[in-house]
Design a protein around this motif. Structure first.
Motif, PDB file in Angstrom:
ATOM      1  N   VAL A   4       0.843  -1.205   0.000  1.00 52.06           N
ATOM      2  CA  VAL A   4       0.000   0.000   0.000  1.00 52.06           C
ATOM      3  C   VAL A   4       0.876   1.252   0.000  1.00 52.06           C
ATOM      4  CG1 VAL A   4      -1.658   1.342   1.330  1.00 52.06           C
ATOM      5  CG2 VAL A   4      -1.971  -1.119   1.096  1.00 52.06           C
ATOM      6  N   HIS A   5       1.938   1.237   0.783  1.00 57.20           N
ATOM      7  CA  HIS A   5       2.818   2.397   0.846  1.00 57.20           C
ATOM      8  C   HIS A   5       3.470   2.651  -0.519  1.00 57.20           C
ATOM      9  CE1 HIS A   5       5.127   5.311   3.284  1.00 57.20           C
ATOM     10  NE2 HIS A   5       6.058   5.115   2.359  1.00 57.20           N
ATOM     11  N   VAL A   6       3.910   1.582  -1.181  1.00 52.44           N
ATOM     12  CA  VAL A   6       4.516   1.728  -2.507  1.00 52.44           C
ATOM     13  C   VAL A   6       3.492   2.264  -3.502  1.00 52.44           C
ATOM     14  CG1 VAL A   6       5.544   0.476  -4.438  1.00 52.44           C
ATOM     15  CG2 VAL A   6       6.269  -0.034  -2.103  1.00 52.44           C
ATOM     16  N   LEU A   7       2.255   1.757  -3.429  1.00 47.36           N
ATOM     17  CA  LEU A   7       1.204   2.242  -4.328  1.00 47.36           C
ATOM     18  C   LEU A   7       0.999   3.748  -4.177  1.00 47.36           C
ATOM     19  CD1 LEU A   7      -1.241   1.713  -6.254  1.00 47.36           C
ATOM     20  CD2 LEU A   7      -2.608   1.378  -4.201  1.00 47.36           C
ATOM     21  N   LEU A   8       1.042   4.242  -2.957  1.00 48.45           N
ATOM     22  CA  LEU A   8       0.778   5.662  -2.712  1.00 48.45           C
ATOM     23  C   LEU A   8       1.823   6.559  -3.359  1.00 48.45           C
ATOM     24  CD1 LEU A   8      -0.306   5.574   1.050  1.00 48.45           C
ATOM     25  CD2 LEU A   8      -1.771   5.806  -0.951  1.00 48.45           C
ATOM     26  N   ILE A   9       3.075   6.116  -3.385  1.00 53.09           N
ATOM     27  CA  ILE A   9       4.149   6.985  -3.890  1.00 53.09           C
ATOM     28  C   ILE A   9       4.640   6.564  -5.275  1.00 53.09           C
ATOM     29  CG2 ILE A   9       4.910   7.586  -1.565  1.00 53.09           C
ATOM     30  CD1 ILE A   9       7.196   5.606  -1.879  1.00 53.09           C
ATOM     31  N   ALA A  10       4.007   5.554  -5.875  1.00 55.34           N
ATOM     32  CA  ALA A  10       4.452   5.070  -7.188  1.00 55.34           C
ATOM     33  C   ALA A  10       4.102   6.078  -8.273  1.00 55.34           C
ATOM     34  CB  ALA A  10       3.820   3.716  -7.490  1.00 55.34           C
ATOM     35  N   ASP A  11       5.063   6.374  -9.150  1.00 59.74           N
ATOM     36  CA  ASP A  11       4.831   7.253 -10.291  1.00 59.74           C
ATOM     37  C   ASP A  11       5.045   6.521 -11.608  1.00 59.74           C
ATOM     38  OD1 ASP A  11       4.197   9.832 -11.372  1.00 59.74           O
ATOM     39  OD2 ASP A  11       6.312  10.060 -11.904  1.00 59.74           O
ATOM     40  N   HIS A  12       5.689   5.351 -11.542  1.00 59.90           N
ATOM     41  CA  HIS A  12       5.889   4.533 -12.738  1.00 59.90           C
ATOM     42  C   HIS A  12       4.707   3.575 -12.867  1.00 59.90           C
ATOM     43  CE1 HIS A  12       7.733   1.799 -15.620  1.00 59.90           C
ATOM     44  NE2 HIS A  12       8.675   2.695 -15.820  1.00 59.90           N
ATOM     45  N   TRP A  13       4.173   3.457 -14.064  1.00 61.93           N
ATOM     46  CA  TRP A  13       2.989   2.635 -14.269  1.00 61.93           C
ATOM     47  C   TRP A  13       3.207   1.189 -13.832  1.00 61.93           C
ATOM     48  CZ3 TRP A  13      -1.894   3.781 -15.019  1.00 61.93           C
ATOM     49  CH2 TRP A  13      -2.258   5.010 -15.601  1.00 61.93           C
ATOM     50  N   LEU A  14       4.363   0.609 -14.158  1.00 62.73           N
ATOM     51  CA  LEU A  14       4.619  -0.786 -13.797  1.00 62.73           C
ATOM     52  C   LEU A  14       4.682  -0.966 -12.289  1.00 62.73           C
ATOM     53  CD1 LEU A  14       7.212  -1.929 -16.504  1.00 62.73           C
ATOM     54  CD2 LEU A  14       4.746  -2.367 -16.400  1.00 62.73           C
ATOM     55  N   LEU A  15       5.314  -0.008 -11.605  1.00 66.81           N
ATOM     56  CA  LEU A  15       5.390  -0.065 -10.144  1.00 66.81           C
ATOM     57  C   LEU A  15       4.003   0.095  -9.534  1.00 66.81           C
ATOM     58  CD1 LEU A  15       7.298  -0.250  -7.707  1.00 66.81           C
ATOM     59  CD2 LEU A  15       7.493   2.253  -7.766  1.00 66.81           C
ATOM     60  N   PHE A  16       3.215   0.977 -10.109  1.00 67.26           N
ATOM     61  CA  PHE A  16       1.853   1.216  -9.640  1.00 67.26           C
ATOM     62  C   PHE A  16       0.994  -0.044  -9.781  1.00 67.26           C
ATOM     63  CE2 PHE A  16      -2.509   2.782 -10.409  1.00 67.26           C
ATOM     64  CZ  PHE A  16      -2.688   3.588  -9.296  1.00 67.26           C
ATOM     65  N   VAL A  17       1.042  -0.667 -10.953  1.00 67.47           N
ATOM     66  CA  VAL A  17       0.254  -1.882 -11.199  1.00 67.47           C
ATOM     67  C   VAL A  17       0.741  -3.023 -10.318  1.00 67.47           C
ATOM     68  CG1 VAL A  17      -0.384  -3.596 -12.927  1.00 67.47           C
ATOM     69  CG2 VAL A  17      -0.277  -1.185 -13.565  1.00 67.47           C
ATOM     70  N   ALA A  18       2.064  -3.172 -10.205  1.00 66.95           N
ATOM     71  CA  ALA A  18       2.624  -4.259  -9.399  1.00 66.95           C
ATOM     72  C   ALA A  18       2.233  -4.117  -7.931  1.00 66.95           C
ATOM     73  CB  ALA A  18       4.148  -4.280  -9.542  1.00 66.95           C
ATOM     74  N   ALA A  19       2.247  -2.891  -7.418  1.00 70.72           N
ATOM     75  CA  ALA A  19       1.904  -2.674  -6.013  1.00 70.72           C
ATOM     76  C   ALA A  19       0.434  -2.995  -5.753  1.00 70.72           C
ATOM     77  CB  ALA A  19       2.200  -1.222  -5.619  1.00 70.72           C
ATOM     78  N   TRP A  20      -0.455  -2.553  -6.641  1.00 74.62           N
ATOM     79  CA  TRP A  20      -1.884  -2.816  -6.448  1.00 74.62           C
ATOM     80  C   TRP A  20      -2.188  -4.312  -6.576  1.00 74.62           C
ATOM     81  CZ3 TRP A  20      -5.947   1.063  -8.799  1.00 74.62           C
ATOM     82  CH2 TRP A  20      -7.029   1.168  -7.909  1.00 74.62           C
ATOM     83  N   SER A  21      -1.491  -4.962  -7.505  1.00 71.19           N
ATOM     84  CA  SER A  21      -1.672  -6.401  -7.662  1.00 71.19           C
ATOM     85  C   SER A  21      -1.153  -7.153  -6.438  1.00 71.19           C
ATOM     86  CB  SER A  21      -0.953  -6.874  -8.925  1.00 71.19           C
ATOM     87  OG  SER A  21      -1.096  -8.263  -9.102  1.00 71.19           O
ATOM     88  N   ALA A  22      -0.029  -6.701  -5.886  1.00 65.54           N
ATOM     89  CA  ALA A  22       0.552  -7.357  -4.701  1.00 65.54           C
ATOM     90  C   ALA A  22      -0.370  -7.242  -3.495  1.00 65.54           C
ATOM     91  CB  ALA A  22       1.915  -6.742  -4.391  1.00 65.54           C
ATOM     92  N   ILE A  23      -1.083  -6.128  -3.386  1.00 67.33           N
ATOM     93  CA  ILE A  23      -2.031  -5.961  -2.272  1.00 67.33           C
ATOM     94  C   ILE A  23      -3.093  -7.054  -2.318  1.00 67.33           C
ATOM     95  CG2 ILE A  23      -3.814  -4.459  -1.305  1.00 67.33           C
ATOM     96  CD1 ILE A  23      -2.146  -2.077  -2.359  1.00 67.33           C
TER      97      ILE A  23
END
Length: 509
Positions: free
Chosen positions: A119-138
């Motif tokens: 969740v913390h990574v999702l909040l500060i993610a600006d790269h699309w892949l990082l954003f998608v990966a963080a939400w999927s990991a949750i």
């Protein structure tokens, strides 16, 4: 200011370390939980420090956002990160006592730590892949928490339905990222948002907006995929608190993050408004028919998520951010203290024979309207449209409802408390609008008055339920069953993705 961006990663790394250490421990209750609590405190302190630094820069040079190496930090992200880590610490404290004696505490701590880190990574993610990966990991880590009691078929069913929604949402989110990359040539979210804000809406970006609407519906458990959020009551209470207070609220944050896109995408915004309004009205009515405290809270979350989506669709992003904070804190408290709530809510205790109860239903909206307008205009500026003040007045009117059997002194105390609480909520709304969060509101006038009408109809339905319950008996079964929408969704999921858990069971939903 690169150090600020790097420092915001510390809480995620700390919670990742907590998952690693708990996964490798030969679990002992006191030792394991003591380690986890210490790391959650460390993560919370690091988040508060980084948020303080961002806040200082926001006051001096708003909006003071920082972006580098796929990370993006603004006052909104900092505030959300503090909320997440605070909830993680509170839920951890509660879980240490709640799960004492359970066999899979080690797995619980590992999964909880990974959820908080993601969740913390999702909040500060600006790269699309990082954003998608963080939400999927949750979603992946939550599956282990939802199935903590693997012998409960309804827990497995809820997890399966959520997984189906997550798989579809993650696929659509990846498609959105691909389209955004083709549109801008960049894999950074901030570049895409800035591109839409400066160049307007293209055909590709309009598809991104529509896809994000579907992703939000799936991730936020709006109609018709809401059923899994009700059925997670089969999971431990701390998991329910984590879901209802934190995870489902993330879609509200995402809508605020992509506000410049939705301001241009009229069709996507109107679709979002329609789904949000229907969800809010539907879930509110179903909630009236439920007896179980925790199930009522779950339906309340569905209604609140619908209302939060409505706020975003109306362009009232500041209110959506405030709603997100307030709802998270309230739901965490409500679920973690649900065992102590043994009486019905005010609505359940109201009876048609009480004159004061009937009068309070009629007069409460008028009084709250006066209070909201008085505070709003005494602030010296019209911070939000007049039609939204009417919506707030209808939403806060239940604070002034009277309870059957009260003495005159108790009725007066209840009225004074409701009045003060309404004034406080309005004042907090005014103050929140002055914070340098970098959020720009763009109210939609026509959609706003439609929302006032919808809220008025919901309030009228509430009066009918209290005054003429016998005449609504024919609808009670349908409302209690949620109009069988979840049954249709469940059959559809199991038909497309069949699964068997052996012996079935029954639960009262």
């Amino acid at each position: 200011m690169d150090g600020i961006v790097y420092f915001t990663l510390v809480p995620a790394l700390v919670m990742g370390l907590a998952a690693l250490l708990s996964g490798g421990l030969s679990w002992q209750h006191d030792r394991g939980w003591r380690l986890f609590k210490g790391l959650t405190i460390t993560a919370l302190l690091a988040t508060v420090v980084s948020a303080g630094i961002v806040a200082v820069h926001a006051w001096s040079a708003p909006p003071a956002s920082f972006s580098m190496f796929g990370l993006f930090v603004s006052p909104l992200q900092a505030m959300m990160a503090c909320l997440v880590q605070l909830l993680g610490w509170v839920i951890g404290q509660f879980s240490a006592r709640y799960l004492e004696g359970e066999a899979k505490q080690k797995n619980f701590v590992t999964a909880l730590s990974l959820v908080l880190a993601s969740v913390h990574v999702l909040l500060i993610a600006d790269h699309w892949l990082l954003f998608v990966a963080a939400w999927s990991a949750i979603g992946f880590c939550l599956k282990h928490l939802l199935c903590f009691y693997a012998e409960r078929p309804f827990a497995l069913l809820a997890s399966h339905k959520k997984t189906a929604a997550d798989v579809l949402a993650d696929s659509l989110l990846m498609l959105t990222a691909l389209i955004a990359y083709v549109e801008t040539g960049s894999a950074h979210i901030s570049v895409f948002v800035a591109h839409v804000a400066s160049h307007g809406l293209s055909q590709l970006s309009s598809w991104c907006a529509l896809l994000l609407v579907v992703v939000v519906v799936l991730k936020t458990a709006l109609l018709p995929v809401h059923g899994w959020l009700i059925q997670v009551m089969e999971a431990p209470t701390p998991v329910s608190a984590l879901l209802h207070a934190g995870v489902v609220n993330l879609s509200g944050y995402v809508l605020i993050r992509f506000a410049p896109l939705f301001e241009q995408a009229t069709l996507a915004r109107h679709v979002l408004l329609a789904i949000g309004l229907v969800t809010c009205l539907f879930a509110s009515l179903v909630m009236f028919t439920r007896v179980s405290i925790k199930v009522r809270l779950a339906w309340s979350t569905v209604a609140q998520m619908g209302f939060m989506v409505v706020e975003c669709a109306l362009g009232l992003y500041t209110f959506a951010a405030l709603h997100l904070l307030g709802h998270s804190i309230y739901k965490a408290y409500a679920f973690l203290s649900a065992a102590e709530i043994v009486t019905h809510t005010r609505v359940q205790r109201m009876a048609g024979k009480s004159v004061f109860a009937k009068l309070s239903l009629i007069l409460a909206p008028g009084l709250t309207t006066l209070l909201v307008f008085a505070v709003q205009y005494s602030a010296g500026a019209q911070l939000w449209p007049a039609w939204w003040s009417l919506v707030l007045a209808l939403a806060w009117a239940p604070l002034l409802w009277q309870v059957v059997g009260q003495s005159s002194s108790l009725r007066l105390q209840s009225l004074l408390f409701g009045t003060l609480l309404t004034l406080l909520l309005t004042l907090v709304s005014v103050l929140f609008h002055h914070l340098p969060l970098g959020i720009q509101d763009h109210p939609d006038l026509a959609a706003g008055w439609l929302t006032v009408l919808a809220m008025g109809l919901l309030y009228a339905a509430t009066i009918m339920i209290q005054w003429m319950p016998a005449r609504l008996d024919a609808l009670h079964r349908w409302v209690y069953a949620g109009f069988y929408l979840d049954e249709f969704y469940t059959r559809w999921v199991l038909r497309l993705w069949p699964v068997s858990w052996g012996k079935s069971t029954h639960a009262n939903y």
